[in-house]
Write a protein that holds these residues in place. Structure first.
Motif: not given
Length: 439
Positions: A110-112, A120, A197-199, A224, A230-231
């Motif tokens: 993921y990007k996170v 999650r 989102d980032s996921w 997002s 992320e949100t």
């Protein structure tokens, strides 16, 4: 909170029938279902040529790992209705924190990234199937899908939290980084800047209308709050519309399909040329945030899957997206062409094994080249300069071996020419080991 809201809506729909027994699923369909998966992936780069680097550059001699554990929990509480939730535990990082390649090397990253496991709720959605006539059909049971009979002509409505690519741009040979290819621009069309989102998940809904050999899909999903954020944007202030037309056909005695997918995103985005001009006039480093305004970005892609026999299949994807506007969610690709083959191991007595080989050519627009040349950082790429641009070309191959029941081990190798569209760096060899258990 979203999962509880989905459950409340579903229970209300069930109770509204006034006779739960009359609307209950058929005896052959379970009321509840659960599945699980765990995947460990480790990747490493070789010592490729890298005369200079910046904030979004891929590094030589680097190794990173990711791990995820997912449950797929389903309830089939009324005829035609399903509720699914996917709680997940994640840990690890993509190479260089998931930057350095437009066609990034691992769909499991993921990007996170975090060094310690974290929780999650990735999916929480309701699906309703309305029969419209025709022959009875029963899908295979599995994660996010009950096996209950419905008509071949039907309307399927899905709403809640899910991934846009759960429904759109699906390909049986190249779509699941836990079971087939790893590269982002192989498992999805690289130009499909899908809301997430980032996921990789969003909130919204989609409708699918099946009639004969045709399916029409349309969806509306939240972007997002900021590009690559992320949100999610509440109240659809930033949103994406997706449409897809699918045709199923028979070729060489095998049933294949062809999809055409289009998207249009509306949110606060920057024009790349305007960002460069603003930075030059103000004598500042080039950035996107100062010139973001409410505008749109769109794109279109083609997705073909075709079995050539019981154990051999091919796939092709082509895509194009607006190159004057920054990428909002996925990755920095304005044009893409990918294709490959998938071969089952029954030919050599290993029916649980699979071999895959794919090639990709990714390209960017002139405004994107100028932005990167001026030192800009895009979603995943940006070496601080770009004096000698070129298409990013990727070759990926994997061998997935069935070790024991429900457990596979995969060796994967990728070769990347012109990483991040930069002829001065690379070529890069990336090696991966993937261990996957499903139940």
């Amino acid at each position: 909170m979203l999962g509880m809201a989905v459950l409340a809506v579903a229970m209300s729909a069930w109770g509204a029938t006034g006779d739960p027994g009359a609307q209950a699923p058929a005896a052959s369909t379970p009321w509840f279902a659960y599945y699980g998966q765990a995947t460990y992936t480790e990747q490493a780069t070789d010592g490729f040529h890298a005369p200079y680097s910046a904030g979004n550059s891929l590094s030589p001699h680097i190794a990173r790992e990711t791990f995820d554990l997912t449950l797929f929990l389903g309830a089939h509480l009324w005829q035609g209705g399903e509720i699914w939730m996917s709680p997940e535990i994640d840990q690890g990082f993509g190479l260089d924190d998931t930057v350095g390649l437009a066609g990034f090397s691992s769909g499991e990253a993921y990007k996170v990234g975090r060094s310690t496991p974290y929780y999650r709720l990735q999916r929480a959605f309701v699906r309703e199937t309305f029969d419209l006539g025709g022959a009875s059909t029963v899908p295979d049971a599995g994660p996010n899908q009950f096996a209950f009979a419905s008509s071949s002509n039907r309307l399927v409505v899905t709403a809640g939290k899910l991934s846009v690519v759960d429904i759109f741009d699906v390909n049986r040979y190249a779509h699941d980084p836990r079971a087939d290819f790893l590269n982002w621009s192989v498992i999805d069309a690289g130009t499909f800047d899908y809301a997430a989102d980032s996921w990789g998940y969003s909130a919204g809904g989609a409708a699918e209308w099946y009639v004969g050999n045709w399916t029409t899909r349309a969806g509306l999903f939240e972007l997002s709050t900021v590009p690559n954020g992320e949100t999610l944007e509440p109240g659809l202030e930033g949103y994406q519309m997706d449409v897809e037309l699918e045709h199923r056909h028979e070729l060489f005695g095998q049933v294949g399909k062809l999809d055409v997918t289009a998207f249009e995103s509306r949110g606060r985005m920057a024009l790349l040329a305007q960002a460069v001009a603003y930075a030059q006039a103000a004598e500042l480093p080039v950035e996107l945030a100062p010139v973001r305004q409410y505008r749109k970005r769109d794109g279109i892609s083609l997705n073909l899957e075709q079995p050539l026999g019981a154990d051999l299949g091919v796939f092709v994807r082509l895509g194009s997206a607006a190159g004057d506007v920054e990428t909002y969610e996925f990755t920095d690709i304005d044009r893409t062409a990918s294709g490959g083959v998938s071969l089952n191991g029954r030919r050599w007595g290993r029916s649980g094994d699979t071999v895959g080989l794919a090639g990709v050519d990714n390209a960017i627009s002139n405004p994107q080249r100028n932005y990167l040349a001026a030192g800009g950082l895009a979603t995943l790429v940006g070496d601080g300069r770009l004096p000698h641009p070129g298409n990013e070309q990727i070759l990926e191959g994997y061998y997935e071996a069935a070790v024991i029941s429900a457990f596979t081990a995969t060796l994967d190798a990728q070769w990347v020419q012109n990483p991040a569209y930069n002829r001065d760096r690379g070529p890069v060899a990336i090696y991966a080991l993937r261990l996957h258990a499903g139940w």
